[in-house]
Design a protein around this motif. Structure first.
Motif, PDB file in Angstrom:
ATOM      1  N   PHE A   1       1.276  -0.922   0.111  1.00  0.00           N
ATOM      2  CA  PHE A   1      -0.079   0.265   0.017  1.00  0.00           C
ATOM      3  C   PHE A   1       0.695   1.322   0.095  1.00  0.00           C
ATOM      4  CE2 PHE A   1       0.745  -1.183   4.379  1.00  0.00           C
ATOM      5  CZ  PHE A   1       1.097   0.087   4.906  1.00  0.00           C
ATOM      6  N   GLU A   2       0.064   2.633  -0.821  1.00  0.00           N
ATOM      7  CA  GLU A   2       0.890   3.621  -0.558  1.00  0.00           C
ATOM      8  C   GLU A   2       0.736   4.990  -0.104  1.00  0.00           C
ATOM      9  OE1 GLU A   2       2.228   4.973  -4.440  1.00  0.00           O
ATOM     10  OE2 GLU A   2       3.557   2.045  -4.531  1.00  0.00           O
ATOM     11  N   LEU A   3       0.906   6.012   0.179  1.00  0.00           N
ATOM     12  CA  LEU A   3       0.291   6.934   1.163  1.00  0.00           C
ATOM     13  C   LEU A   3       1.631   8.363   1.245  1.00  0.00           C
ATOM     14  CD1 LEU A   3       0.142   5.823   5.295  1.00  0.00           C
ATOM     15  CD2 LEU A   3      -1.741   5.859   3.473  1.00  0.00           C
ATOM     16  N   GLU A   4       0.472   9.716   1.023  1.00  0.00           N
ATOM     17  CA  GLU A   4       0.771  10.557   0.658  1.00  0.00           C
ATOM     18  C   GLU A   4       1.689  10.850   1.907  1.00  0.00           C
ATOM     19  OE1 GLU A   4       0.662  12.068  -2.260  1.00  0.00           O
ATOM     20  OE2 GLU A   4      -0.503  10.233  -3.001  1.00  0.00           O
ATOM     21  N   ASP A   5       2.609  12.191   2.294  1.00  0.00           N
ATOM     22  CA  ASP A   5       3.400  12.262   2.949  1.00  0.00           C
ATOM     23  C   ASP A   5       2.275  12.677   4.382  1.00  0.00           C
ATOM     24  OD1 ASP A   5       5.619  12.397   0.970  1.00  0.00           O
ATOM     25  OD2 ASP A   5       6.157  13.976   1.250  1.00  0.00           O
ATOM     26  N   ASP A   6       1.413  13.395   4.452  1.00  0.00           N
ATOM     27  CA  ASP A   6       0.732  14.239   5.224  1.00  0.00           C
ATOM     28  C   ASP A   6       0.316  12.589   6.035  1.00  0.00           C
ATOM     29  OD1 ASP A   6       1.448  16.924   5.028  1.00  0.00           O
ATOM     30  OD2 ASP A   6      -0.214  16.652   3.972  1.00  0.00           O
ATOM     31  N   ALA A   7      -0.186  11.772   5.555  1.00  0.00           N
ATOM     32  CA  ALA A   7      -1.100  11.014   5.461  1.00  0.00           C
ATOM     33  C   ALA A   7      -0.007   9.629   6.235  1.00  0.00           C
ATOM     34  CB  ALA A   7      -2.057   9.918   4.864  1.00  0.00           C
ATOM     35  N   LEU A   8       0.839   9.353   5.844  1.00  0.00           N
ATOM     36  CA  LEU A   8       2.846   8.839   6.301  1.00  0.00           C
ATOM     37  C   LEU A   8       3.198   9.134   7.656  1.00  0.00           C
ATOM     38  CD1 LEU A   8       4.370   5.662   5.538  1.00  0.00           C
ATOM     39  CD2 LEU A   8       5.753   7.493   4.273  1.00  0.00           C
ATOM     40  N   ARG A   9       3.019  10.217   7.779  1.00  0.00           N
ATOM     41  CA  ARG A   9       3.345  11.307   8.871  1.00  0.00           C
ATOM     42  C   ARG A   9       2.317  10.761   9.554  1.00  0.00           C
ATOM     43  NH1 ARG A   9       3.484  15.658   7.298  1.00  0.00           N
ATOM     44  NH2 ARG A   9       5.089  15.907   6.476  1.00  0.00           N
ATOM     45  N   ASP A  10       0.816  10.683  10.005  1.00  0.00           N
ATOM     46  CA  ASP A  10       0.046  10.265  11.220  1.00  0.00           C
ATOM     47  C   ASP A  10       0.000   8.642  11.195  1.00  0.00           C
ATOM     48  OD1 ASP A  10      -0.016  13.166  10.487  1.00  0.00           O
ATOM     49  OD2 ASP A  10      -2.216  12.608   9.668  1.00  0.00           O
ATOM     50  N   PHE A  11       0.745   8.098   9.971  1.00  0.00           N
ATOM     51  CA  PHE A  11       0.031   6.522  10.601  1.00  0.00           C
ATOM     52  C   PHE A  11       1.490   6.306  10.683  1.00  0.00           C
ATOM     53  CE2 PHE A  11       1.892   2.917   8.251  1.00  0.00           C
ATOM     54  CZ  PHE A  11       1.034   1.602   8.439  1.00  0.00           C
ATOM     55  N   ALA A  12       2.745   6.863  10.792  1.00  0.00           N
ATOM     56  CA  ALA A  12       3.737   6.645  11.797  1.00  0.00           C
ATOM     57  C   ALA A  12       3.677   7.253  13.209  1.00  0.00           C
ATOM     58  CB  ALA A  12       4.865   6.994  10.757  1.00  0.00           C
ATOM     59  N   SER A  13       2.680   8.170  12.977  1.00  0.00           N
ATOM     60  CA  SER A  13       3.430   8.318  14.442  1.00  0.00           C
ATOM     61  C   SER A  13       1.692   7.733  15.247  1.00  0.00           C
ATOM     62  CB  SER A  13       2.501  10.076  13.754  1.00  0.00           C
ATOM     63  OG  SER A  13       1.732  10.567  15.270  1.00  0.00           O
ATOM     64  N   VAL A  14       1.296   7.301  14.657  1.00  0.00           N
ATOM     65  CA  VAL A  14       0.026   6.470  15.790  1.00  0.00           C
ATOM     66  C   VAL A  14       0.281   5.096  16.203  1.00  0.00           C
ATOM     67  CG1 VAL A  14      -1.579   6.289  13.676  1.00  0.00           C
ATOM     68  CG2 VAL A  14      -2.843   6.196  15.925  1.00  0.00           C
ATOM     69  N   CYS A  15       0.713   4.487  14.861  1.00  0.00           N
ATOM     70  CA  CYS A  15       1.838   2.661  14.904  1.00  0.00           C
ATOM     71  C   CYS A  15       2.811   2.956  16.253  1.00  0.00           C
ATOM     72  CB  CYS A  15       1.790   2.681  14.032  1.00  0.00           C
ATOM     73  SG  CYS A  15       1.271   2.021  12.765  1.00  0.00           S
ATOM     74  N   GLU A  16       3.251   4.338  16.435  1.00  0.00           N
ATOM     75  CA  GLU A  16       4.595   4.425  17.383  1.00  0.00           C
ATOM     76  C   GLU A  16       3.404   5.343  18.902  1.00  0.00           C
ATOM     77  OE1 GLU A  16       7.757   7.746  18.293  1.00  0.00           O
ATOM     78  OE2 GLU A  16       7.965   6.251  16.742  1.00  0.00           O
ATOM     79  N   LYS A  17       3.356   5.328  18.773  1.00  0.00           N
ATOM     80  CA  LYS A  17       2.370   5.603  19.919  1.00  0.00           C
ATOM     81  C   LYS A  17       1.629   4.745  21.203  1.00  0.00           C
ATOM     82  CE  LYS A  17       1.350  10.824  19.397  1.00  0.00           C
ATOM     83  NZ  LYS A  17       0.191  11.172  19.125  1.00  0.00           N
ATOM     84  N   TYR A  18       1.238   3.738  19.483  1.00  0.00           N
ATOM     85  CA  TYR A  18       0.230   2.582  20.177  1.00  0.00           C
ATOM     86  C   TYR A  18       0.905   1.417  20.583  1.00  0.00           C
ATOM     87  CZ  TYR A  18      -3.428  -1.144  19.976  1.00  0.00           C
ATOM     88  OH  TYR A  18      -3.483  -2.279  20.536  1.00  0.00           O
ATOM     89  N   LEU A  19       2.695   1.278  20.092  1.00  0.00           N
ATOM     90  CA  LEU A  19       2.929  -0.028  21.044  1.00  0.00           C
ATOM     91  C   LEU A  19       3.430   0.505  21.871  1.00  0.00           C
ATOM     92  CD1 LEU A  19       5.203  -1.747  19.859  1.00  0.00           C
ATOM     93  CD2 LEU A  19       6.637  -0.665  18.825  1.00  0.00           C
ATOM     94  N   LEU A  20       4.108   1.719  22.007  1.00  0.00           N
ATOM     95  CA  LEU A  20       4.986   2.120  23.565  1.00  0.00           C
ATOM     96  C   LEU A  20       4.217   2.646  24.033  1.00  0.00           C
ATOM     97  CD1 LEU A  20       6.739   4.936  22.015  1.00  0.00           C
ATOM     98  CD2 LEU A  20       8.126   2.839  21.982  1.00  0.00           C
ATOM     99  N   CYS A  21       2.755   3.049  23.740  1.00  0.00           N
ATOM    100  CA  CYS A  21       1.690   2.892  25.300  1.00  0.00           C
ATOM    101  C   CYS A  21       1.233   1.826  25.921  1.00  0.00           C
ATOM    102  CB  CYS A  21      -0.009   3.614  24.660  1.00  0.00           C
ATOM    103  SG  CYS A  21      -1.183   3.097  25.757  1.00  0.00           S
ATOM    104  N   HIS A  22       1.333   0.188  24.923  1.00  0.00           N
ATOM    105  CA  HIS A  22       1.113  -1.178  25.397  1.00  0.00           C
ATOM    106  C   HIS A  22       2.285  -1.662  25.928  1.00  0.00           C
ATOM    107  CE1 HIS A  22      -3.130  -0.798  24.254  1.00  0.00           C
ATOM    108  NE2 HIS A  22      -2.863   0.214  23.533  1.00  0.00           N
ATOM    109  N   LEU A  23       3.509  -1.773  25.575  1.00  0.00           N
ATOM    110  CA  LEU A  23       4.359  -1.735  25.724  1.00  0.00           C
ATOM    111  C   LEU A  23       4.890  -1.233  27.421  1.00  0.00           C
ATOM    112  CD1 LEU A  23       7.012  -3.221  23.075  1.00  0.00           C
ATOM    113  CD2 LEU A  23       4.829  -4.413  24.264  1.00  0.00           C
TER     114      LEU A  23
END
Length: 270
Positions: free
Chosen positions: A231-253
């Protein structure tokens, strides 16, 4: 008793001048510690198959809680991971996460396949590093027992929305109407509960996500591993995707990683 397994070397700790202990991720035994005697000698037959980030076939002998490598053959070196400092830094972070979430003496076939796919993607430069990182973070969290429910709104059951209110700590999402209703109820309850000591805290971390970002999250969680980067994402969407995935992992670990801090320090923003 000797056993031959394939494993990815996640970490290495020098022991004296020529030996080292490795943290190795295997499909059969999960995370194991492997002692490599003389592996730091350039002329040692173990020198190449015991390099960091290498995927190797190893003949092991077990004593107590430690494995000892007798023979090794390199399967994949992922040499081109080191083409850039950013790629090497990301590999170090992914390896740290894998070492943290993997279990000893439990099957870890899915996690091993996931990180191998990510290492292939980094080495082959097939996707932006932030996309590789985010995909690994979200899927690794799911495989570690923190799978979010991305099927339908937790309040009304709607699946297709204009804006997704994703509860990072709860691993659920709501539509705007259900989020507002739940927020009002939560605020009222929190206010009553803390009135005596003047404490007010809802304990929520909410991410507002666009349909494209949420679709990427759904795809990452539910697709087959061999298609995980399709899949592909535009820059703004990729930035948001990267942010929420990082937050999710660190929050639960419930921890941070020094290797993540290093990756951030060397990587240019999207």
């Amino acid at each position: 008793m000797l056993e031959t397994v394939k494993g990815l070397i996640l970490r290495e700790t020098p022991i004296g001048d020529y030996d080292k202990i490795m943290t190795v991720l295997t499909a059969e035994h999960g995370k194991i510690s492997v002692f490599a005697r003389g592996a730091k000698r350039l002329k040692s037959p173990l020198f190449t198959p015991t390099q960091l980030f290498s995927y190797s076939e190893m003949t092991l002998y077990r004593s107590a809680s430690t494995y000892y490598i007798r023979q090794g053959a390199l399967v994949e070196s992922f040499y081109h991971i080191r083409d850039t400092l950013e790629g090497a830094a990301l590999a170090g972070y992914l390896a740290d996460v894998a070492a943290d979430v993997s279990q000893e003496e439990q099957k870890e076939e899915v996690l091993l396949r996931l990180i191998l796919n990510c290492f292939y993607a980094i080495a082959g430069k097939i996707k932006p590093l932030e996309q590789i990182k985010a995909v690994f973070e979200l899927r690794a969290a799911a495989e570690a027992g923190f799978r979010p429910d991305l099927v339908a709104c937790a309040g009304c059951g709607k699946a297709a929305l204009e804006t997704y209110y994703f509860d990072v700590s709860g691993g659920i999402f709501r539509c705007e109407d259900c989020f507002r209703a739940a927020q009002t109820e939560r605020e009222a309850a929190a206010s009553r509960q803390s009135e005596a000591d003047s404490i007010y805290h809802t304990g929520q971390l909410i991410a507002l996500l666009s349909p494209s970002v949420f679709a990427a999250m759904r795809y990452t969680i539910y697709t087959r591993l061999e298609r995980i980067f399709a899949f592909e994402l535009e820059d703004d969407a990729l930035r948001d995707f990267a942010s929420v995935c990082e937050k999710y992992l660190l929050c639960h670990l419930e921890r941070n990683f020094s290797t993540l801090d290093f990756y951030r320090s060397v990587c240019s923003p999207i």
